[in-house]
Write a protein that holds these residues in place. Structure first.
Motif, mmCIF file in Angstrom:
data_model
loop_
_atom_site.group_PDB
_atom_site.id
_atom_site.type_symbol
_atom_site.label_atom_id
_atom_site.label_comp_id
_atom_site.label_asym_id
_atom_site.label_seq_id
_atom_site.Cartn_x
_atom_site.Cartn_y
_atom_site.Cartn_z
ATOM 1 N N TYR A 102 27.373 190.274 -37.436
ATOM 2 C CA TYR A 102 25.955 190.601 -37.574
ATOM 3 C C TYR A 102 25.190 189.806 -36.538
ATOM 4 C CZ TYR A 102 26.433 186.345 -40.403
ATOM 5 O OH TYR A 102 26.757 185.091 -40.842
ATOM 6 N N TRP A 206 16.393 184.993 -40.546
ATOM 7 C CA TRP A 206 17.594 185.750 -40.910
ATOM 8 C C TRP A 206 18.631 185.663 -39.791
ATOM 9 C CZ3 TRP A 206 20.879 189.747 -39.700
ATOM 10 C CH2 TRP A 206 21.638 190.275 -40.759
ATOM 11 N N GLY A 207 19.805 185.179 -40.143
ATOM 12 C CA GLY A 207 20.877 185.072 -39.169
ATOM 13 C C GLY A 207 20.895 183.764 -38.399
ATOM 14 N N ILE A 208 20.001 182.858 -38.736
ATOM 15 C CA ILE A 208 20.050 181.515 -38.145
ATOM 16 C C ILE A 208 20.726 180.609 -39.173
ATOM 17 C CG2 ILE A 208 18.708 179.572 -37.258
ATOM 18 C CD1 ILE A 208 16.429 181.543 -36.664
ATOM 19 N N VAL A 209 21.758 179.897 -38.746
ATOM 20 C CA VAL A 209 22.442 178.994 -39.670
ATOM 21 C C VAL A 209 21.409 178.011 -40.213
ATOM 22 C CG1 VAL A 209 24.229 177.245 -39.895
ATOM 23 C CG2 VAL A 209 24.624 179.260 -38.446
ATOM 24 N N ARG A 328 27.703 176.239 -49.016
ATOM 25 C CA ARG A 328 28.487 177.468 -48.832
ATOM 26 C C ARG A 328 29.707 177.256 -47.930
ATOM 27 N NH1 ARG A 328 24.299 181.542 -46.810
ATOM 28 N NH2 ARG A 328 23.211 180.510 -48.501
ATOM 29 N N TYR A 329 29.719 176.148 -47.203
ATOM 30 C CA TYR A 329 30.879 175.895 -46.338
ATOM 31 C C TYR A 329 31.931 175.184 -47.172
ATOM 32 C CZ TYR A 329 27.166 177.128 -43.212
ATOM 33 O OH TYR A 329 26.122 177.796 -42.630
ATOM 34 N N TYR A 334 35.194 181.860 -45.275
ATOM 35 C CA TYR A 334 35.207 181.931 -43.809
ATOM 36 C C TYR A 334 35.164 180.502 -43.280
ATOM 37 C CZ TYR A 334 30.278 181.320 -44.908
ATOM 38 O OH TYR A 334 29.103 180.862 -45.440
ATOM 39 N N ALA B 53 27.339 185.022 -49.027
ATOM 40 C CA ALA B 53 26.754 183.784 -48.496
ATOM 41 C C ALA B 53 27.245 183.494 -47.085
ATOM 42 C CB ALA B 53 27.020 182.599 -49.423
ATOM 43 N N MET B 54 27.178 184.494 -46.224
ATOM 44 C CA MET B 54 27.529 184.258 -44.821
ATOM 45 C C MET B 54 26.465 183.354 -44.197
ATOM 46 S SD MET B 54 30.323 185.926 -44.675
ATOM 47 C CE MET B 54 30.771 186.107 -42.951
ATOM 48 N N PRO B 55 26.809 182.648 -43.136
ATOM 49 C CA PRO B 55 25.838 181.735 -42.521
ATOM 50 C C PRO B 55 24.562 182.478 -42.096
ATOM 51 C CG PRO B 55 28.028 181.357 -41.619
ATOM 52 C CD PRO B 55 28.123 182.584 -42.475
ATOM 53 N N GLY B 56 23.420 181.902 -42.439
ATOM 54 C CA GLY B 56 22.145 182.473 -42.007
ATOM 55 C C GLY B 56 21.614 183.603 -42.869
ATOM 56 N N MET B 57 22.323 183.929 -43.948
ATOM 57 C CA MET B 57 21.835 185.019 -44.801
ATOM 58 C C MET B 57 20.763 184.509 -45.771
ATOM 59 S SD MET B 57 23.147 187.732 -43.748
ATOM 60 C CE MET B 57 22.929 186.970 -42.158
ATOM 61 N N LEU B 58 19.827 185.386 -46.098
ATOM 62 C CA LEU B 58 18.679 184.987 -46.922
ATOM 63 C C LEU B 58 18.488 185.951 -48.085
ATOM 64 C CD1 LEU B 58 16.145 184.312 -44.020
ATOM 65 C CD2 LEU B 58 17.388 182.601 -45.348
#
Lengths: 493, 488
Positions: A102, A206-209, A328-329, A334, B53-58
């Motif tokens: 994404y 959105w999409g920024i760690v 989440r890590y 992943y 909960a992928m990185p950067g998801m909101l």
């Protein structure tokens, strides 16, 4: 022929539009500079083919008369933005090898505007740091060196240190940054470039760690104010996928740029006059005041009485949010998974997170976990939220009597790599001027204003009212025009 | 007052019960993502980037989930908080991708409300009883671990991850398993009327955390235990009874109840300790910084209110006012589908009392026999109304109506058509009836004697014989009158 890598975003855009050069030529020139600057360690991943593909498209679009706002402009992407098909690491071992399927909203907007990507830029791990030394992929080295005959490697600032170095070293004309407590402004100041953190919510997260959700904000870094305006126009905008996104139209900041500050009032916060600060910082600040007066502004002293609580407040709220955001890590879905022989779930968590996170990230997770713990929550987190409200109110009250605020960006010029790593508090102190605007969610930018005695850049910070990026950019432009900052790092790499 | 008591060796104990019911919100999408929510899909096929909960998801709140929770709050006459907020509940588990659950601790969407459980003498509930509901908050469900797919590893299915739940927290107002059972049934009924939860306990759409403590009647509350994830009314009642007895035995043998979380094992019908208060998680709740406070405006609330259907209590009152018996009113209002079917029957013109009797006996009996539920009834409310109309206007008798109904079930034909075709119309032809009566009285002279000698109960026998001779088609009233005359 001019060196295309010396051109600004506006010059590349306009020159390409006019047919002075092709976008492919521009991309190739920057790709060459990137390839030749390994010593700076600014990039975690180089993507020359991405830049070239966008350039070919830009050239085709010019032929077809369908140019976009950033056609022909290659940029650097901080490696905190998820990029589809390109490794996204947040400079961590935890996400080493992670390739998202994404694209972050901000990077997608930039590609949609015609920009190309030269690579993913190095940063402090999970954007936590002020010197870029916490990156798992090694620290970025600033292109600048002190004029003291020594060769001490200097910090490029952090966390957007890859971005600042790449721009200062002409590896890209502009780059994305993110700013949680100064991560755009402080590295910009350290490397003699410009950078703006817009109002919280202007750019989608959105999409920024995520580091600290209530503070994280993307923004551009570039050589000058105009380029920042151009970039920001193509990064900002409402995003329904981010519940904290501002549902406001994106102004045409570039077109409304004006360094005429007649009728504007500039506030000088007296609490930012720190005792024991390098006199060169104060001198630069005073020079800045004179420049804004020269541009027609009236200057008044203002008070931001809760300033001294900003750093402690920040270092409660940001780690608290980070401790949760980084949960989440865990090695389950992943990224890194460290599964010792015969290990159970808890062992996997412990091993994965011990191995995947660096020392500074762990420190902040521990602080954040502590301040949210039962029995400490009210004393730390609740109290910090109250102080945060007071800090925001300080600004509101100050803006009753001024339009923008002028202050130094950082309390010093770039320091040497390794100088502050042993002392986290000294490192945190470097964000003392940057953090209040972050806590208040206000737009703030750094523009280069002077060189210090060692020949290193110093930056001035302009803080504006919420949503008034234009006022910030205009004051920044007024300084830029008067400071005449043309110095650049001599190439040694 | 419930007089349910646990009889211990040292005397009687009262049981105090509070329930936290987790109800899955009926919605096509999850609470904070657009992923689908269908039950029984292949593992990990209903998972968005946000749910994983992928990185950067909101997270972005799903309006429909909020709407359903607000409507539920309105249905229990609760305070709706126009300003509420989401908090993160932090803990690590493999079925919790974010490492936190988004829930509402400090400022729930719905505040104080209540529901009423109906008197049920047989169950030991002597009078209607109001059960307080402290709050309803909205939260994410977790995923599911699968331990039976691999010899050494556990698999994770995230289909449920992020599904919207309402947590409905009662006051500790219940005093017997029967009251708790009635509470869960009533709550389930309301949720299904509102349409905010399908109430399907087998599929896990509704499950309860059961808080139980015991005390001497009139004493302060005792220490409670919480038994998690109980997924049927029967199990809820079993958990309460078992747990109360366990606590009483423990206290009476000199022990003390510890505050702890327990798990119910339906196969062995017992609970066992999961974790005590000492090793309880510190969830480090704090406001979710990815989400703004939830503010509800008047228009939204007005739409929620306007969209509420008539609720079970109101419907029951309406039925009682129409003369329907309390028993029938209870049966008809318990399940929303039955109530809707019955209302359609009334709308088609059926008389309430006769219709209620017919639905609860004839229709339910037939459906039971056919193994169908009311939404699959072969006879529609309009068809049933026609049948009942034929009885009401004297065209057929009640007895004949049963036959007609059987034929309707078999053929799907309309009642009027069947009556006409099979010549089932009731007759009031006095000549024909009198002729049959004369034959019957002549053939049963002995009984006529007895009747005249004072054994009046034999009247029914003569009626029966006459109806039989008339093949059920005689108008019973006419038969009565003519018989009385003949026997006078």
């Amino acid at each position: 022929m001019t060196d295309l890598t010396n051109l600004t975003v506006a010059q590349i855009r306009d020159g390409h539009r006019a047919g002075d050069f092709s976008a492919v030529e521009v991309a190739e020139a920057f790709n060459t500079n990137v390839a030749g600057a390994k010593a700076l360690n600014a990039f975690i991943v180089e993507t020359p083919e991405h830049a070239l593909a966008a350039a070919r498209q830009a050239d085709a679009d010019r032929a077809a008369g369908t140019l976009k706002p950033l056609s022909g402009v290659p940029i650097g992407m901080k490696d905190l933005f998820a990029t589809n098909g390109v490794q996204t690491t947040a400079a961590s071992h935890m996400l080493e090898g992670f390739v998202p399927r994404y694209e972050s909203t901000v990077s997608q907007k930039l590609w949609d505007a015609g920009a190309g990507m030269l690579g993913k830029l190095n940063l402090d791990q999970f954007a936590m740091g002020s010197s870029n030394e916490t990156s798992y992929f090694g620290n970025v080295i600033s292109p600048w060196r002190r004029k003291d005959g020594g060769n001490a490697a200097l910090a490029p600032g952090g966390s957007s240190g890859g971005s600042s170095t790449a721009i200062a070293a002409r590896l890209c004309p502009a780059a994305t940054g993110t700013d949680t407590g100064g991560s755009i402004r402080q590295p910009a100041a350290f490397t003699g470039i410009s950078g703006i953190k817009p109002t919280y919510g202007r750019c989608s997260r959105w999409g920024i760690v995520a580091f600290a959700s209530s503070l994280d904000q993307a923004g551009p870094m570039a050589r000058d104010v105009k380029d920042c305006a151009i970039m920001l126009e193509n990064m900002a905008g409402f995003d329904p996928k981010d519940a904290t996104s501002l549902d406001l139209p994106v102004p045409n900041w570039e077109a409304a740029l004006s360094s005429d500050l007649k009728g504007k009032t500039v506030g000088i916060p007296k609490e930012y006059r720190l005792e024991g600060i390098d006199p060169e910082i104060d001198a630069m600040w005073d020079a800045g005041i004179a420049m804004l007066k020269d541009a027609g502004a009236e200057v008044v002293e203002i008070s931001l009485p809760h300033t001294k609580y900003a750093l402690p407040t920040y270092y409660i709220i940001a780690p608290a949010e980070a401790s949760s955001n980084l949960a989440r890590y865990d090695g389950v879905r992943y990224g890194l998974r460290d599964l010792p022989q015969g290990a159970g779930l808890q062992d996997m968590y412990a091993a994965t997170r011990a191995d995947g996170f660096g020392a500074e990230v762990k420190r902040r997770i521990m602080i954040g976990t502590y301040v949210l713990s039962a029995g400490f929550y009210d004393a730390y987190y609740t109290q910090a939220q109250k102080v945060r409200t007071l800090i925001a109110r300080d600004f509101e009250q100050a803006f009753a009597s001024c339009d923008v605020i002028l202050a130094p960006t950082a309390p010093s010029a770039a320091f040497g790599l390794g100088e502050k790593m042993a002392d986290p508090l000294a490192m945190y102190l470097n964000d003392v001027f940057a953090v209040p605007a972050s806590l208040a969610g206000l737009p703030a930018m750094s523009v280069p204003a002077a060189l210090n005695r060692d020949g290193l850049p110093l930056g001035l910070q302009i803080i504006g009212k919420a949503f008034d990026e234009q006022g910030v950019l205009n004051a920044g432009l007024a300084i830029e025009e008067r400071a005449g900052f043309t110095a650049r790092a001599e190439k040694w790499w | 007052m419930s007089d349910y008591r646990i009889k211990g060796e040292t005397g009687e104990w009262e049981v105090v019960i509070g329930l936290e019911v987790h109800a899955q919100v009926t919605s096509n999408a999850k609470l904070f993502s657009g992923a689908a929510t269908a039950f029984g899909a292949e593992p990990n096929t209903q998972v968005s980037l946000v749910d994983a909960a992928m990185p950067g998801m909101l997270p972005v709140p799903n309006r429909e989930c909020i709407r359903q929770a607000v409507r539920t709050g309105m249905a229990i006459e609760a305070q709706i908080n126009t300003w509420s907020r989401f908090d993160r509940k932090n803990y690590f588990y493999a079925d919790l991708p974010q490492g936190y659950q988004i829930s509402q601790l400090y400022h729930p969407l719905v505040g104080e409300g209540s529901l009423t459980i109906a008197a049920d003498e047989k169950a030991g509930i002597p009078a209607d009883k109001v059960i307080g509901i402290e709050r309803i908050h909205v939260e994410q469900d977790a995923g599911k671990l699968m331990h039976d797919q691999h010899p050494t590893m556990s698999y994770v299915d995230l289909n449920r991850s992020g599904v919207a739940l309402m947590e409905i927290v009662s006051r500790p107002d219940m005093r017997s398993p029967a009251e708790a059972g009635a509470y869960v049934r009533k709550l389930r009924s309301i949720l299904r009327y509102v349409g905010s939860c399908d109430g399907n306990m087998e599929e896990g759409s509704m499950r309860a955390d059961v808080n139980v403590s015991v005390r001497r009647p009139g004493d302060e509350f005792g220490t409670r235990t919480e038994t998690k994830n109980v997924n049927s009314v029967r199990f809820v009642m079993a958990v309460i009874e078992g747990e109360a007895k366990r606590q009483v035995a423990l206290i009476e043998s000199g022990g003390t109840v510890v505050q702890e979380t327990r798990l119910y094992d339906p196969d062995r019908n017992e609970t066992r300790s999961m974790r005590s208060k000492e090793d309880a998680h510190d969830y480090r709740y704090f406001p979710d910084p990815d989400l703004l406070p939830l503010e509800l405006d008047e228009a939204f609330l007005a739409e929620c209110r306007a969209s509420l259907p008539e609720l079970p209590d109101a419907k029951r009152a309406r039925y009682l006012a129409a003369g329907i018996s309390a028993y029938n009113a209870d049966v008809l209002t318990a399940e929303v589908e039955a109530a809707r079917w019955f209302d359609a029957l009334l709308e088609a013109g059926a008389k309430p009392v006769a219709a209620a009797n017919w639905v609860t006996s004839e229709l339910f009996g037939a459906l039971n026999r056919l193994g169908k539920d009311i939404t699959e009834s072969p006879v529609s409310p309009a068809q049933a109304a026609e049948l009942l109309g034929l009885v009401a206007d004297g065209t057929i008798s009640g007895t004949i109506a049963k036959q007609v109904f059987e034929k309707m079930l078999e053929s799907g034909d309309a009642a009027g058509v069947i009556v006409e075709r099979d010549g089932l119309k009731q007759t009031s032809d006095t000549g024909a009836i009198e002729a049959e009566i004369a034959k019957i009285l002549a053939a049963n002279a002995d009984k006529v004697e007895q009747y005249k000698g004072g054994k009046e109960a034999l009247f029914g026998f003569f009626v029966g014989q006459t109806m039989k001779a008339m093949q059920g088609k005689a108008n019973p009233q006419v038969v009565n009158e003519l018989l009385k005359k003949a026997l006078a």
